[in-house]
Design a protein around this motif. Structure first.
Motif, PDB file in Angstrom:
ATOM      1  N   PHE A   1       0.865  -1.173   0.000  1.00  0.00           N
ATOM      2  CA  PHE A   1       0.000   0.000   0.000  1.00  0.00           C
ATOM      3  C   PHE A   1       0.901   1.221   0.000  1.00  0.00           C
ATOM      4  O   PHE A   1       1.802   1.341   0.822  1.00  0.00           O
ATOM      5  N   GLY A   2       0.662   2.109  -0.954  1.00  0.00           N
ATOM      6  CA  GLY A   2       1.443   3.340  -1.015  1.00  0.00           C
ATOM      7  C   GLY A   2       0.555   4.540  -0.777  1.00  0.00           C
ATOM      8  O   GLY A   2       0.459   5.059   0.314  1.00  0.00           O
ATOM      9  N   CYS A   3      -0.147   4.941  -1.821  1.00  0.00           N
ATOM     10  CA  CYS A   3      -0.960   6.155  -1.736  1.00  0.00           C
ATOM     11  C   CYS A   3      -2.460   5.871  -1.693  1.00  0.00           C
ATOM     12  O   CYS A   3      -3.233   6.710  -1.255  1.00  0.00           O
ATOM     13  N   GLY A   4      -2.871   4.716  -2.193  1.00  0.00           N
ATOM     14  CA  GLY A   4      -4.297   4.403  -2.242  1.00  0.00           C
ATOM     15  C   GLY A   4      -5.045   5.091  -3.367  1.00  0.00           C
ATOM     16  O   GLY A   4      -6.271   5.008  -3.440  1.00  0.00           O
ATOM     17  N   ARG A   5      -4.310   5.773  -4.260  1.00  0.00           N
ATOM     18  CA  ARG A   5      -4.956   6.533  -5.335  1.00  0.00           C
ATOM     19  C   ARG A   5      -4.369   6.233  -6.707  1.00  0.00           C
ATOM     20  O   ARG A   5      -4.571   6.994  -7.650  1.00  0.00           O
ATOM     21  N   ALA A   6      -3.586   5.169  -6.816  1.00  0.00           N
ATOM     22  CA  ALA A   6      -2.970   4.754  -8.084  1.00  0.00           C
ATOM     23  C   ALA A   6      -1.961   5.772  -8.611  1.00  0.00           C
ATOM     24  O   ALA A   6      -1.744   5.861  -9.806  1.00  0.00           O
ATOM     25  N   LEU A   7      -1.339   6.517  -7.710  1.00  0.00           N
ATOM     26  CA  LEU A   7      -0.389   7.545  -8.120  1.00  0.00           C
ATOM     27  C   LEU A   7       1.068   7.129  -7.926  1.00  0.00           C
ATOM     28  O   LEU A   7       1.959   7.747  -8.496  1.00  0.00           O
ATOM     29  N   CYS A   8       1.326   6.105  -7.099  1.00  0.00           N
ATOM     30  CA  CYS A   8       2.713   5.794  -6.748  1.00  0.00           C
ATOM     31  C   CYS A   8       3.229   4.480  -7.328  1.00  0.00           C
ATOM     32  O   CYS A   8       4.429   4.301  -7.472  1.00  0.00           O
ATOM     33  N   GLY A   9       2.351   3.540  -7.612  1.00  0.00           N
ATOM     34  CA  GLY A   9       2.761   2.279  -8.222  1.00  0.00           C
ATOM     35  C   GLY A   9       3.195   1.192  -7.267  1.00  0.00           C
ATOM     36  O   GLY A   9       3.524   0.085  -7.699  1.00  0.00           O
ATOM     37  N   ALA A  10       3.214   1.441  -5.969  1.00  0.00           N
ATOM     38  CA  ALA A  10       3.671   0.431  -5.006  1.00  0.00           C
ATOM     39  C   ALA A  10       2.802  -0.829  -5.025  1.00  0.00           C
ATOM     40  O   ALA A  10       3.279  -1.915  -4.716  1.00  0.00           O
TER      41      ALA A  10
ATOM     42  N   VAL B   1      19.593  -2.641  -6.814  1.00  0.00           N
ATOM     43  CA  VAL B   1      18.675  -1.543  -7.093  1.00  0.00           C
ATOM     44  C   VAL B   1      18.010  -1.011  -5.829  1.00  0.00           C
ATOM     45  O   VAL B   1      17.946   0.192  -5.614  1.00  0.00           O
ATOM     46  N   ALA B   2      17.544  -1.885  -4.995  1.00  0.00           N
ATOM     47  CA  ALA B   2      16.746  -1.457  -3.841  1.00  0.00           C
ATOM     48  C   ALA B   2      17.584  -0.688  -2.831  1.00  0.00           C
ATOM     49  O   ALA B   2      18.725  -1.035  -2.556  1.00  0.00           O
ATOM     50  N   GLN B   3      16.990   0.358  -2.300  1.00  0.00           N
ATOM     51  CA  GLN B   3      17.600   1.060  -1.187  1.00  0.00           C
ATOM     52  C   GLN B   3      16.723   0.758   0.027  1.00  0.00           C
ATOM     53  O   GLN B   3      16.988  -0.188   0.736  1.00  0.00           O
ATOM     54  N   CYS B   4      15.625   1.471   0.227  1.00  0.00           N
ATOM     55  CA  CYS B   4      14.740   1.094   1.331  1.00  0.00           C
ATOM     56  C   CYS B   4      13.913  -0.125   0.938  1.00  0.00           C
ATOM     57  O   CYS B   4      13.557  -0.933   1.779  1.00  0.00           O
ATOM     58  N   GLY B   5      13.607  -0.242  -0.358  1.00  0.00           N
ATOM     59  CA  GLY B   5      12.933  -1.419  -0.878  1.00  0.00           C
ATOM     60  C   GLY B   5      11.421  -1.372  -0.926  1.00  0.00           C
ATOM     61  O   GLY B   5      10.803  -2.232  -1.543  1.00  0.00           O
ATOM     62  N   TYR B   6      10.797  -0.385  -0.291  1.00  0.00           N
ATOM     63  CA  TYR B   6       9.339  -0.394  -0.185  1.00  0.00           C
ATOM     64  C   TYR B   6       8.647  -0.410  -1.538  1.00  0.00           C
ATOM     65  O   TYR B   6       7.713  -1.171  -1.755  1.00  0.00           O
ATOM     66  N   CYS B   7       9.103   0.378  -2.469  1.00  0.00           N
ATOM     67  CA  CYS B   7       8.438   0.496  -3.771  1.00  0.00           C
ATOM     68  C   CYS B   7       8.861  -0.585  -4.756  1.00  0.00           C
ATOM     69  O   CYS B   7       8.287  -0.699  -5.834  1.00  0.00           O
ATOM     70  N   GLN B   8       9.863  -1.357  -4.414  1.00  0.00           N
ATOM     71  CA  GLN B   8      10.514  -2.203  -5.406  1.00  0.00           C
ATOM     72  C   GLN B   8       9.643  -3.314  -5.979  1.00  0.00           C
ATOM     73  O   GLN B   8       9.790  -3.654  -7.150  1.00  0.00           O
ATOM     74  N   THR B   9       8.718  -3.870  -5.214  1.00  0.00           N
ATOM     75  CA  THR B   9       7.865  -4.903  -5.813  1.00  0.00           C
ATOM     76  C   THR B   9       7.003  -4.306  -6.919  1.00  0.00           C
ATOM     77  O   THR B   9       6.833  -4.912  -7.977  1.00  0.00           O
ATOM     78  N   GLY B  10       6.481  -3.100  -6.686  1.00  0.00           N
ATOM     79  CA  GLY B  10       5.705  -2.428  -7.731  1.00  0.00           C
ATOM     80  C   GLY B  10       6.572  -2.076  -8.927  1.00  0.00           C
ATOM     81  O   GLY B  10       6.151  -2.207 -10.079  1.00  0.00           O
ATOM     82  N   GLN B  11       7.795  -1.638  -8.662  1.00  0.00           N
ATOM     83  CA  GLN B  11       8.726  -1.314  -9.744  1.00  0.00           C
ATOM     84  C   GLN B  11       9.022  -2.566 -10.574  1.00  0.00           C
ATOM     85  O   GLN B  11       9.017  -2.520 -11.804  1.00  0.00           O
ATOM     86  N   ILE B  12       9.296  -3.667  -9.903  1.00  0.00           N
ATOM     87  CA  ILE B  12       9.608  -4.921 -10.589  1.00  0.00           C
ATOM     88  C   ILE B  12       8.423  -5.390 -11.421  1.00  0.00           C
ATOM     89  O   ILE B  12       8.602  -5.799 -12.580  1.00  0.00           O
ATOM     90  N   MET B  13       7.227  -5.324 -10.873  1.00  0.00           N
ATOM     91  CA  MET B  13       6.047  -5.763 -11.624  1.00  0.00           C
ATOM     92  C   MET B  13       5.811  -4.883 -12.841  1.00  0.00           C
ATOM     93  O   MET B  13       5.468  -5.373 -13.919  1.00  0.00           O
ATOM     94  N   GLN B  14       6.013  -3.578 -12.706  1.00  0.00           N
ATOM     95  CA  GLN B  14       5.858  -2.669 -13.840  1.00  0.00           C
ATOM     96  C   GLN B  14       6.927  -2.961 -14.896  1.00  0.00           C
ATOM     97  O   GLN B  14       6.642  -3.005 -16.090  1.00  0.00           O
ATOM     98  N   ALA B  15       8.170  -3.176 -14.452  1.00  0.00           N
ATOM     99  CA  ALA B  15       9.266  -3.466 -15.387  1.00  0.00           C
ATOM    100  C   ALA B  15       9.035  -4.785 -16.118  1.00  0.00           C
ATOM    101  O   ALA B  15       9.286  -4.885 -17.325  1.00  0.00           O
ATOM    102  N   ALA B  16       8.548  -5.798 -15.419  1.00  0.00           N
ATOM    103  CA  ALA B  16       8.278  -7.088 -16.056  1.00  0.00           C
ATOM    104  C   ALA B  16       7.199  -6.943 -17.125  1.00  0.00           C
ATOM    105  O   ALA B  16       7.289  -7.546 -18.204  1.00  0.00           O
ATOM    106  N   SER B  17       6.197  -6.126 -16.850  1.00  0.00           N
ATOM    107  CA  SER B  17       5.142  -5.878 -17.833  1.00  0.00           C
ATOM    108  C   SER B  17       5.710  -5.149 -19.053  1.00  0.00           C
ATOM    109  O   SER B  17       5.393  -5.490 -20.197  1.00  0.00           O
TER     110      SER B  17
END
Length: 150
Positions: free
Chosen positions: A36-45, A93-109
């Protein structure tokens, strides 16, 4: 009732059809890799794949995915060795890592649809995924590596 699959496993949901897919995945199925990031589809998490397309699971209702296939970060690769996941590890790639699953899923797509993306295609596809740590150059480099361009 909504019937769909999550990572290849049949799901039958009889609850409120307006339940966001994100909360179904995290609270009912127990797959907490989708964040869960923003709840508004703005962050991609919260990015997952629905029938092969990257979507923001915070804005998709369970009632809208009847008959479809959902893939989460847990289902992207059984052993965690999808080319994008490998590139992410290899380039730290990951630093804090919180967003990375969303980043990976977007990149795979992106790589599924555009196997050899240009820098601009990477920028365009990934622009809806926010990384507060600013690892964007490493994200781009990992996508290039996963595509075989680096």
């Amino acid at each position: 009732m909504s019937k769909f699959t999550v990572n290849g496993k049949a799901q039958n949901f009889t609850g409120d059809p307006e339940t966001p897919l994100l909360w179904y995945l995290r609270d009912i199925v127990g797959m907490t890799g989708t964040k869960f990031g923003c709840g508004r589809a703005l962050c991609g998490a919260c990015t997952v794949h629905v029938d092969g397309t990257a979507v923001r699971s915070c804005q998709i209702q369970v009632g809208d995915i009847d008959g479809q296939a959902v893939i989460t970060i847990e289902g992207l690769s059984a052993d965690g060795n999808h080319p994008v996941q490998k590139a992410w590890r290899e380039l730290n790639v990951a630093q804090c890592g919180y967003c990375q699953t969303g980043q990976i899923m977007q990149a795979a797509s992106l790589l599924k649809d555009t196997p050899k993306p240009t820098d601009q295609q990477i920028l365009d596809a990934m622009s809806g995924n926010i990384c507060r740590c600013g690892t964007y150059p490493r994200i781009r480099d990992a996508i290039k590596r996963a595509s075989g361009k680096a």
